[in-house]
Design a protein around this motif. Sequence first.
Motif, PDB file in Angstrom:
ATOM      1  N   ASN A 290       0.819  -1.126   0.164  1.00  0.00           N
ATOM      2  CA  ASN A 290       0.107   0.059   0.045  1.00  0.00           C
ATOM      3  C   ASN A 290       1.057   1.045   0.029  1.00  0.00           C
ATOM      4  OD1 ASN A 290      -2.284   1.493   0.163  1.00  0.00           O
ATOM      5  ND2 ASN A 290      -1.828   1.859   2.531  1.00  0.00           N
ATOM      6  N   VAL A 291       0.633   2.184  -0.844  1.00  0.00           N
ATOM      7  CA  VAL A 291       1.353   3.384  -0.841  1.00  0.00           C
ATOM      8  C   VAL A 291       0.860   4.373   0.070  1.00  0.00           C
ATOM      9  CG1 VAL A 291       1.769   5.397  -2.256  1.00  0.00           C
ATOM     10  CG2 VAL A 291       1.779   3.234  -3.451  1.00  0.00           C
ATOM     11  N   SER A 292       1.945   4.671   1.054  1.00  0.00           N
ATOM     12  CA  SER A 292       1.167   5.554   2.271  1.00  0.00           C
ATOM     13  C   SER A 292       2.180   6.769   2.398  1.00  0.00           C
ATOM     14  CB  SER A 292       1.475   4.879   3.381  1.00  0.00           C
ATOM     15  OG  SER A 292       2.391   4.236   3.729  1.00  0.00           O
ATOM     16  N   GLU A 293       1.649   7.689   2.973  1.00  0.00           N
ATOM     17  CA  GLU A 293       2.554   9.129   3.318  1.00  0.00           C
ATOM     18  C   GLU A 293       3.537   8.755   3.943  1.00  0.00           C
ATOM     19  OE1 GLU A 293       1.540  13.351   5.611  1.00  0.00           O
ATOM     20  OE2 GLU A 293       0.114  11.652   5.667  1.00  0.00           O
ATOM     21  N   LEU A 294       4.862   9.230   3.794  1.00  0.00           N
ATOM     22  CA  LEU A 294       6.056   9.270   4.652  1.00  0.00           C
ATOM     23  C   LEU A 294       5.882  10.156   5.691  1.00  0.00           C
ATOM     24  CD1 LEU A 294       8.825   9.530   1.556  1.00  0.00           C
ATOM     25  CD2 LEU A 294       7.825   7.539   2.997  1.00  0.00           C
ATOM     26  N   THR A 295       6.121   9.672   6.567  1.00  0.00           N
ATOM     27  CA  THR A 295       6.166  10.687   8.070  1.00  0.00           C
ATOM     28  C   THR A 295       7.799  10.496   8.566  1.00  0.00           C
ATOM     29  OG1 THR A 295       5.472   8.560   9.380  1.00  0.00           O
ATOM     30  CG2 THR A 295       3.934   9.883   8.323  1.00  0.00           C
ATOM     31  N   ASN A 296       7.687  11.469   9.533  1.00  0.00           N
ATOM     32  CA  ASN A 296       8.975  11.727  10.142  1.00  0.00           C
ATOM     33  C   ASN A 296      10.151  11.882   9.276  1.00  0.00           C
ATOM     34  OD1 ASN A 296       7.711  11.754  12.701  1.00  0.00           O
ATOM     35  ND2 ASN A 296       7.756   9.339  12.474  1.00  0.00           N
ATOM     36  N   VAL A 297      10.070  12.421   8.234  1.00  0.00           N
ATOM     37  CA  VAL A 297      11.124  12.460   7.281  1.00  0.00           C
ATOM     38  C   VAL A 297      11.860  13.890   7.354  1.00  0.00           C
ATOM     39  CG1 VAL A 297      11.788  12.892   4.705  1.00  0.00           C
ATOM     40  CG2 VAL A 297       9.958  11.034   5.481  1.00  0.00           C
ATOM     41  N   THR A 298      13.070  13.955   7.510  1.00  0.00           N
ATOM     42  CA  THR A 298      13.744  15.282   7.811  1.00  0.00           C
ATOM     43  C   THR A 298      14.793  15.397   6.649  1.00  0.00           C
ATOM     44  OG1 THR A 298      15.281  14.307   9.222  1.00  0.00           O
ATOM     45  CG2 THR A 298      13.331  15.427  10.105  1.00  0.00           C
TER      46      THR A 298
END
Length: 112
Positions: A104-112
């Motif tokens: 499932n394609v999902s939003e990237l989170t906690n990317v800096t």
Amino acid sequence: MIGVVDYGIGNLTSAKKSLDYLGVASKLIGFEEDFKDVDGIILPGVGAFGPTMNALDDKGLIGPMLDFIRTGRPYLGICVGMQVLFDSSQESPSVSGLGLIKGNVSELTNVT
């Protein structure tokens, strides 16, 4: 010959102009019979997963694209053109993707 899939959405012009600039033979393809005359395809994408899959379905391009990809010939998905290779997307949970890549394609989170 590279086919740029014309499904009524996406950055077709940018993809086609890039190939022209590089001197690569290409054409827009939007019908089942167009897939037999190309060596590779590009699915350019701008927009969301659901509308993209719906547009591909409305134009009758899902089957021909799957048949083409399964031959092992090159496929380049740009942006949502890559995302639709997956089973599904968080963005449009009720719409199925092409299912060639499990997940499932999902939003990237906690990317800096």
